[in-house]
Design an enzyme around this catalytic site. Structure first.
Site, short mmCIF file in Angstrom:
data_model
loop_
_atom_site.label_atom_id
_atom_site.label_comp_id
_atom_site.label_asym_id
_atom_site.label_seq_id
_atom_site.Cartn_x
_atom_site.Cartn_y
_atom_site.Cartn_z
N ASP A 11 0.84 -1.20 0.00
CA ASP A 11 0.00 0.00 0.00
C ASP A 11 0.88 1.26 0.00
O ASP A 11 1.95 1.27 0.65
CB ASP A 11 -0.85 -0.06 1.29
CG ASP A 11 -2.06 0.86 1.27
OD1 ASP A 11 -2.46 1.29 0.19
OD2 ASP A 11 -2.61 1.12 2.36
N HIS A 12 0.46 2.31 -0.68
CA HIS A 12 1.11 3.63 -0.63
C HIS A 12 2.62 3.62 -0.53
O HIS A 12 3.20 4.06 0.48
CB HIS A 12 0.58 4.44 0.56
CG HIS A 12 -0.83 4.87 0.38
ND1 HIS A 12 -1.21 5.89 -0.48
CD2 HIS A 12 -1.97 4.40 0.94
CE1 HIS A 12 -2.52 6.03 -0.43
NE2 HIS A 12 -3.01 5.13 0.42
P1 13P Z 1 -8.78 3.75 6.29
O1 13P Z 1 -7.61 3.72 7.24
O2 13P Z 1 -9.57 5.01 6.41
O3 13P Z 1 -9.62 2.52 6.40
O4 13P Z 1 -8.18 3.79 4.81
C1 13P Z 1 -7.42 2.70 4.38
C2 13P Z 1 -6.69 3.00 3.13
O5 13P Z 1 -7.18 3.66 2.24
C3 13P Z 1 -5.35 2.42 3.00
O6 13P Z 1 -4.67 2.89 1.88
#
Ligand code: 13P
Length: 289
Positions: A82-83
């Site tokens: 992620d990210h």
């Molecule tokens: P939340 O932490 O708001 O559930 O978002 C998760 C997210 O988008 C991870 O990239």
């Protein structure tokens, strides 16, 4: 089955109009809870890790847990980063078995974001790994990056078209959602999402899933959001379930609160997958491959 790329998984979800839950895990227990939840209701699932989590455990350890969990189940599981802003971390994760990665260069100028995304695609394409890219700025805190409400801005649909022409697995447009709990109901730019949806068959990622209403989820799924990210909710259930178990029982047998933690997370993941329409879609996916 072995870990798979999220690309065919999300293409199938967008075609059929449901969402695949993408859940951030922090350790083996949370990873196991997510995979078992998917297995229990025969759903495809994306297990995702933040860069912080990768640094904490090391990529080989996490890759090993997920390979083992996926091999023991018959539902499709993707392991996603992620990210991630750094190419070296992406390369480390690919070497350790991640089947999907997000290159997040959304804080860079448009051309730089596009160039970096293409570079990641060059690395991942021969490996059959799915790629996510983001345009616009999603608010809130993710890893150690904080995007204030003032700095958060929505995706520009015209510029987004350049991303949707790439062979991405999924594209993340900033549409007004934010990471973390919402202080007030978010204003979602459904108009922009609809413009994007009409112009491409690219699946979209919905970030900031914690705390969104069912109406928002359903409208976003109808408008092409095939990957739905949930992190904050699971972080809370991870901690609360452990602490509450200990407060109630006052025991010092760690496996018991770990069991309570597993049960709570699995339950919540099942609820979310059902809400996104993923239940029973694992075998469908198998047929489509
Ligand atoms: P939340 O932490 O708001 O559930 O978002 C998760 C997210 O988008 C991870 O990239």
């Amino acid at each position: 089955m072995p870990l798979i790329s999220m690309k065919p998984m999300l293409a199938a979800a967008r075609r059929a109009g449901y969402g695949v839950g993408a859940f951030n895990i922090v350790d083996y227990n949370s990873a196991r809870a997510v995979v078992r939840a998917a297995e229990e209701i025969r759903a495809p699932v994306i297990v995702q890790t933040s860069v912080k989590t990768v640094k904490f455990w090391g990529a080989p350890a996490i890759g090993g847990w997920l390979r083992e969990l996926a091999e023991k189940t018959r539902v499709p599981v993707a392991l996603h980063l992620d990210h991630c802003t750094r190419l070296d971390v992406i390369v480390q994760c690919l070497a350790a078995g991640w089947t999907s990665v997000m290159i997040d260069a959304s804080d860079k100028p448009f051309e730089e974001n596009l160039t970096l995304t293409k570079k990641v695609l060059e690395i991942t394409e021969p490996l059959g790994v799915g790629v996510e890219a983001e345009l616009g700025a999603i608010g809130g805190v993710e890893d150690d990056r904080k995007v204030s409400d003032a700095d958060a801005h929505l995706v520009d649909p015209e510029r987004a078209a350049a991303f949707c022409e790439l062979p991405l697995a999924v594209f993340a447009p900033a549409i007004g959602t934010a990471h973390g709990y919402y202080k007030s109901a978010p204003k979602i730019a459904f108009d922009r999402l609809e413009t994007l949806f009409r112009g491409t068959s690219m699946p979209f990622a919905l970030h900031g899933g914690t705390g969104l209403s069912d109406e928002v989820f359903q409208r976003c799924i109808q408008l092409g959001c095939a990957k739905i990210n949930i992190s904050t909710q699971l972080k809370h259930s991870f901690i609360d379930s452990f602490v509450e178990y200990h407060q109630a029982k006052k025991e010092y047998e760690p496996l018991k609160p770990l069991g309570a933690q597993f049960d709570r997370m699995k339950h919540e993941v099942i609820e979310k997958i059902r809400q996104f329409g993923g239940e029973g879609r694992g075998p469908d996916y198998e047929l489509e491959r």
